[in-house]
Design a protein around this motif. Sequence first.
Motif, mmCIF file in Angstrom:
data_model
loop_
_atom_site.group_PDB
_atom_site.id
_atom_site.type_symbol
_atom_site.label_atom_id
_atom_site.label_comp_id
_atom_site.label_asym_id
_atom_site.label_seq_id
_atom_site.Cartn_x
_atom_site.Cartn_y
_atom_site.Cartn_z
ATOM 1 N N LEU A 41 0.991 -1.242 0.190
ATOM 2 C CA LEU A 41 -0.056 -0.182 0.277
ATOM 3 C C LEU A 41 0.402 0.993 0.171
ATOM 4 O O LEU A 41 0.488 2.629 -0.556
ATOM 5 N N ILE A 42 1.816 1.232 0.347
ATOM 6 C CA ILE A 42 2.812 2.807 0.618
ATOM 7 C C ILE A 42 3.139 2.947 -0.642
ATOM 8 O O ILE A 42 3.585 3.852 -0.874
ATOM 9 N N THR A 44 2.448 1.500 -3.616
ATOM 10 C CA THR A 44 1.492 2.030 -4.477
ATOM 11 C C THR A 44 0.853 3.090 -4.391
ATOM 12 O O THR A 44 0.917 4.177 -5.123
ATOM 13 N N ALA A 45 1.001 4.050 -2.802
ATOM 14 C CA ALA A 45 0.418 5.300 -2.690
ATOM 15 C C ALA A 45 1.514 6.079 -2.666
ATOM 16 O O ALA A 45 1.969 7.763 -3.723
ATOM 17 N N TRP A 48 1.712 6.597 -6.569
ATOM 18 C CA TRP A 48 -0.065 7.024 -8.018
ATOM 19 C C TRP A 48 0.598 8.524 -6.714
ATOM 20 O O TRP A 48 0.417 9.768 -7.741
ATOM 21 N N VAL A 49 1.009 8.939 -5.978
ATOM 22 C CA VAL A 49 0.766 10.864 -5.231
ATOM 23 C C VAL A 49 2.079 11.511 -5.976
ATOM 24 O O VAL A 49 2.134 12.580 -6.767
#
Length: 122
Positions: A41-42, A44-45, A48-49
């Motif tokens: 999740l980290i 991917t985040a 993404w950001v």
Amino acid sequence: MGLLKGLLGARKLLLSILVPLLLLPLPLLHPSSEASCAYVLIVTAVYWVSEAVPLGAAALVPAFLYPFFGVLRSSEVAAEYFKNTTLLLVGVICVAAAVEKWNLHKRIALRMVMMAGAKPGM
């Protein structure tokens, strides 16, 4: 100053390589599905950001890393990615891209102006 410009120029490449490597101790030192899920999740985040990789590729990171780390089976991940609403959204995006490419929206607007006139209220 030249080194700083070079690093800023290679920012996307550095982010896409260094972020997974710097966060890798999280699932390695604490081998659990929660730590692996947090790692995915980290990463991917951050992708993404920062837009270090295209958004479509960033969205597919969990599809590859969840089975790799044993968080979910690949069939469970694929079932989440291929729900009816997701496929409907992909279809609508394809239709919208085709309408935009062939200027169908402009053709429809021009046809409506030709039928109603430039001042339809008068």
